[in-house]
Every structure is written in structure tokens, then in C-alpha cells.
Design an enzyme around this catalytic site. Structure first.
Site, PDB file in Angstrom:
ATOM      1  N   GLY A  59     -18.599  22.427  12.206  1.00 47.01           N
ATOM      2  CA  GLY A  59     -18.551  20.976  12.152  1.00 47.01           C
ATOM      3  C   GLY A  59     -19.886  20.523  11.573  1.00 47.01           C
ATOM      4  O   GLY A  59     -20.952  20.974  12.032  1.00 47.01           O
ATOM      5  N   GLN A 217      -8.715  25.120  13.588  1.00 50.14           N
ATOM      6  CA  GLN A 217      -9.603  24.216  14.333  1.00 50.14           C
ATOM      7  C   GLN A 217      -8.820  23.114  15.041  1.00 50.14           C
ATOM      8  O   GLN A 217      -9.229  22.641  16.107  1.00 50.14           O
ATOM      9  CB  GLN A 217     -10.627  23.570  13.383  1.00 50.14           C
ATOM     10  CG  GLN A 217     -11.707  24.509  12.876  1.00 50.14           C
ATOM     11  CD  GLN A 217     -11.335  25.160  11.568  1.00 50.14           C
ATOM     12  OE1 GLN A 217     -10.162  25.304  11.242  1.00 50.14           O
ATOM     13  NE2 GLN A 217     -12.326  25.560  10.797  1.00 50.14           N
ATOM     14  N   ASP A 258     -17.521  16.713   5.470  1.00 49.42           N
ATOM     15  CA  ASP A 258     -18.703  17.578   5.333  1.00 49.42           C
ATOM     16  C   ASP A 258     -19.679  17.044   4.297  1.00 49.42           C
ATOM     17  O   ASP A 258     -20.849  17.408   4.287  1.00 49.42           O
ATOM     18  CB  ASP A 258     -18.277  18.996   4.952  1.00 49.42           C
ATOM     19  CG  ASP A 258     -17.636  19.671   6.148  1.00 49.42           C
ATOM     20  OD1 ASP A 258     -16.451  19.392   6.401  1.00 49.42           O
ATOM     21  OD2 ASP A 258     -18.329  20.422   6.847  1.00 49.42           O
TER      22      ASP A 258
HETATM   23  O1  MRU Z   1     -15.222  24.851   8.678  1.00 47.92           O
HETATM   24  P1  MRU Z   1     -15.535  23.836   9.729  1.00 47.92           P
HETATM   25  O2  MRU Z   1     -14.771  24.022  10.981  1.00 47.92           O
HETATM   26  O3  MRU Z   1     -17.026  23.711   9.954  1.00 47.92           O
HETATM   27  O4  MRU Z   1     -15.063  22.470   9.079  1.00 47.92           O
HETATM   28  C1  MRU Z   1     -15.258  21.279   9.789  1.00 47.92           C
HETATM   29  C2  MRU Z   1     -14.708  20.069   9.144  1.00 47.92           C
HETATM   30  O5  MRU Z   1     -14.160  20.118   8.065  1.00 47.92           O
HETATM   31  C3  MRU Z   1     -14.958  18.767   9.836  1.00 47.92           C
HETATM   32  O6  MRU Z   1     -13.920  17.868   9.601  1.00 47.92           O
HETATM   33  C4  MRU Z   1     -16.267  18.154   9.330  1.00 47.92           C
HETATM   34  O7  MRU Z   1     -17.302  19.088   9.379  1.00 47.92           O
HETATM   35  C5  MRU Z   1     -16.657  16.938  10.095  1.00 47.92           C
HETATM   36  S1  MRU Z   1     -17.149  17.297  11.752  1.00 47.92           S
HETATM   37  C6  MRU Z   1     -17.608  15.839  12.462  1.00 47.92           C
END
Ligand code: MRU
Length: 369
Positions: A59, A217, A258
Site C-alpha cells: 500500500g 488484496q 500509487d
Molecule cells: O501492490 P500493492 O498491494 O502495494 O498495491 C496497493 C494498491 O494498489 C493500493 O490501492 C494503493 O497503494 C493505495 S493504498 C492507500
């Protein structure tokens, strides 16, 4: 947020902490959820790098907080009285941590903020610099909590407008942008927790969580967080979202991000752009919840956002007892995709909600014109 039950739960799932002895980063190993809430201690730069790379901590905001606290811990271990020597080792650690994942800009934002602080203090003694770096990392964490609260309030204002008496409000989300992905409360899930705090019963809301292939997730983290918080939650595979929309079950969509490029293009978990395209077809508002630390004014559009490619085994093997694809087959496994700004109804930040044209409205709010 509203009940003791929710508050206790938040305490239990705080993703990243500085250890009491200040000698390690203490994280929940998210790869073990929802089966086990296990905290692990990261002492070395290799352990921190591996935890980010393997999504033990994940995240965008949580990665930034973890890297900042990690850099403070590791700086504390640099043994020298000379600033140039300190800075050279600091920089090496910083660059190593920055190489863990490429897409979430919060990682670089947090590490750059730590570097700026170290440079500002170059005329101070090394013990003072070490101390101030701890303070800076903890400030990043504390600010992230406030930012999430603000995003929650703005998102909740949209929910109030859409809520019809006697009917639950249907919300769809993709991946996990909740407490587990931030310092606390989340971004996309913050409006939901804010609604609980304002006294909405969990049953006034119905959150539909996309499972989020391939790393799940949505199933493992979002469905877990929300159901524990007492929110009515349904889990569906990613390819079922269209049917929910057609059936009129979804009133609004909240996702995290991200990285938001200067023109409002949004990188988020793979599959987000498909949700946005469906939302446009079914005329459902599609909102991106983005803290200021996720805005990247130096990247003009989504085309320039680096997209992480991950191991093919995540698609063909990870959750299966035996491999579920031919041995030699080519596998495409990007971790993120980019949603075109045209498809984004609005971006919810801690300073307010902006709409198109994002290249004007985003800098307007964050004073970068
Ligand atoms: O690969 P991840 O689980 O780190 O991806 C996370 C996401 O895509 C979230 O939607 C993003 O980081 C926002 S978290 C507030």
C-alpha cells in the site's frame, strides 16, 4: 472509529511501527493475512527491502512510512562523527530502499523528505541528526493518519449526497486501500470508517470488494478489515464487478492510488482501469482517494509512470496446490495499471475534492502552479 470494537481492531492492525527500543521496524506481515495477525521485526536494510518487495508491507502510504522509519533506524546505526561520511552511508541506504518497488511514488517522496531533513541539519552533531530523523519519520506517520481522516470526511460528504432513505449505499472498491495500506484508516476505505464514526450503522453500507487477482488484496485484506469493523461486506472475483453494476448495486466507487500524474492519470492496482471503464459505461461515479504524497507533478502523464512487473509464479502457482498453467506459457503480470484521467469523476485529497481539468485543479489545491 465509531465503536470500541472498531478502535480495538485498528490498534491491532496498525501496519507499521517504530519498535520501543528504536532498533527495528515492526510490521504486520500482510502475506499471512487473514489467517494470522503476526508482527515481524525488520532490523537490516535487506530485511526492510525484502518486506516491501514481497508485499509483507504494502500500500503506497504504508510503504513510505516503513521506508522512512527504516531509514531512521538504519541511520541510527551509522557510526561516525563526520557528516560527509554519515551522508554517504545514509544515501547508499536510501537508494537501496528506493530500489524495492518502482510505482508507488510515496516511497520516493518519504525517502526524499528524510534526505532533505538530513541535509538541513548538516551543521548539527550526528547524534542530533539521528534524533531528528526519528522525529521526521514519526511525523510522516502521524501526518498520514490526519490525511486519511480528511480524505474520509470528503469522501463521506459524497456518500451522504447519494444515500437514499431505507436503502443501503453500495460501494465498490478494488485492492486494499485501508488501514493496512496506510498509517491508519486508509484512503479508499477512510470514507467508510468516517461514516461509522458519524453514526451510520455498518448495515447502511454495503461494500463490494474486488478479489484483486493475482495477490488477492481485496479478499485477504479489504474483506478482512471491513467485516471486522462491522461493515456489510461482499467479496466478488474481479470479473463479476460488471454484473453488480448492471444490477444497480453500486452507487459509488472508491479506489486508492500509487501515483497520480500531473494530468490526473492514475496508477493503481492492476484491474483498476477496467473498473473505471465499466463505471463510465454504467454512469457510476468513480473516485480516486489520493493523499498529497501520491501526487507526482514531475510526471506529466500516466505514460511516464513506471509499472512494476512481477513474478509469473504469482499468476500460475501461488494460490494453487499444483501449477494451473502450462509450464512454458508466457505470463503477463503487471502489478499496476493506469486509469485515464478522463474516466476519473474526481480525486479526493486531504485538501478537498478536485475534478477535471486535473492539470489545473490539482496544482491549484497543492499550490504548485
Ligand atoms: O501492490 P500493492 O498491494 O502495494 O498495491 C496497493 C494498491 O494498489 C493500493 O490501492 C494503493 O497503494 C493505495 S493504498 C492507500
Amino acid at each position: 472509529m465509531s465503536t470500541d470494537r472498531t478502535e480495538d481492531f485498528f490498534e491491532k492492525i496498525i501496519t507499521v511501527k517504530l519498535s520501543g527500543e528504536r532498533d527495528c521496524v515492526d510490521i504486520i506481515d500482510q502475506t499471512l493475512l487473514p489467517g494470522e495477525i503476526k508482527r515481524i521485526s525488520l532490523y537490516t536494510k535487506e530485511e526492510i527491502w525484502e518486506a516491501i518487495k514481497k508485499l509483507r508491507v504494502r500500500g503506497a502510504p504504508a510503504i513510505g512510512v516503513c521506508a522512512a522509519i527504516g531509514l531512521a533506524v538504519l541511520s541510527n546505526g551509522i557510526e561516525t562523527d563526520d557528516f560527509e561520511e554519515f551522508y554517504s552511508q545514509f544515501k547508499e541506504i536510501k537508494e537501496y530502499l528506493a530500489s524495492s518497488r518502482p510505482t508507488a511514488v510515496n516511497l520516493f517522496w518519504a525517502l526524499n523528505r528524510m534526505e532533505k531533513k538530513a541535509l538541513e541539519l548538516k551543521n548539527d552533531s550526528i547524534p542530533v541528526i539521528r534524533e531528528k530523523l526519528f522525529e521526521e519519520a514519526l511525523a510522516i506517520q502521524a501526518e498520514d493518519i490526519k490525511i486519511s481522516r480528511n480524505i474520509g470526511e470528503y469522501g463521506f460528504s459524497l456518500m451522504k449526497e447519494l444515500k437514499k432513505e431505507g436503502k443501503e449505499l453500495g460501494i465498490l472498491t478494488h485492492c486494499n486501500a485501508g488501514t493496512l495500506a496506510t498509517a491508519k484508516y486508509g484512503t479508499a476505505l477512510a470514507p467508510i470508517y468516517t461514516a461509522l464514526e458519524h453514526g451510520w450503522p455498518g448495515t447502511d453500507l454495503h461494500v463490494y470488494c474486488d478479489e484483486t487477482r493475482p495477490l488477492l488484496q481485496g479478499a485477504r485484506l479489504t474483506a478482512f478489515e471491513l467485516s471486522e469493523a462491522g461493515v456489510t461486506t461482499t467479496l466478488q472475483c474481479d470479473n463479476m464487478a460488471s454484473m453488480l453494476m448492471k444490477q444497480g448495486k453500486i452507487d459509488i466507487i472508491f479506489v486508492g492510488t500509487d501515483r497520480v500524474a500531473a494530468n490526473g492519470d492514475v496508477a493503481n492496482k492492476i484491474g483498476t482501469s477496467a473498473v473505471a471503464i465499466l463505471a463510465a459505461y454504467y454512469h457510476i461515479p468513480f473516485y480516486v482517494c489520493a493523499p498529497g504524497s501520491t501526487l507526482d507533478f514531475d510526471t506529466p502523464s500516466g505514460k511516464e509512470i513506471p509499472i512494476e512487473m512481477r513474478d509469473p509464479s504469482e499468476v500460475a502457482e501461488l494460490w494453487y496446490r499444483e501449477r494451473m498453467a502450462p509450464k512454458e506459457i508466457d505470463i503477463f503480470n503487471p502489478a499496476f495499471d493506469v486509469t485515464d484521467h478522463e474516466l476519473v469523476t474526481g480525486i479526493i485529497t486531504e485538501r478537498g475534492i478536485v475534478t477535471k481539468p486535473y492539470e489545473m485543479t490539482l496544482p491549484g489545491l497543492f499550490k504548485k502552479i
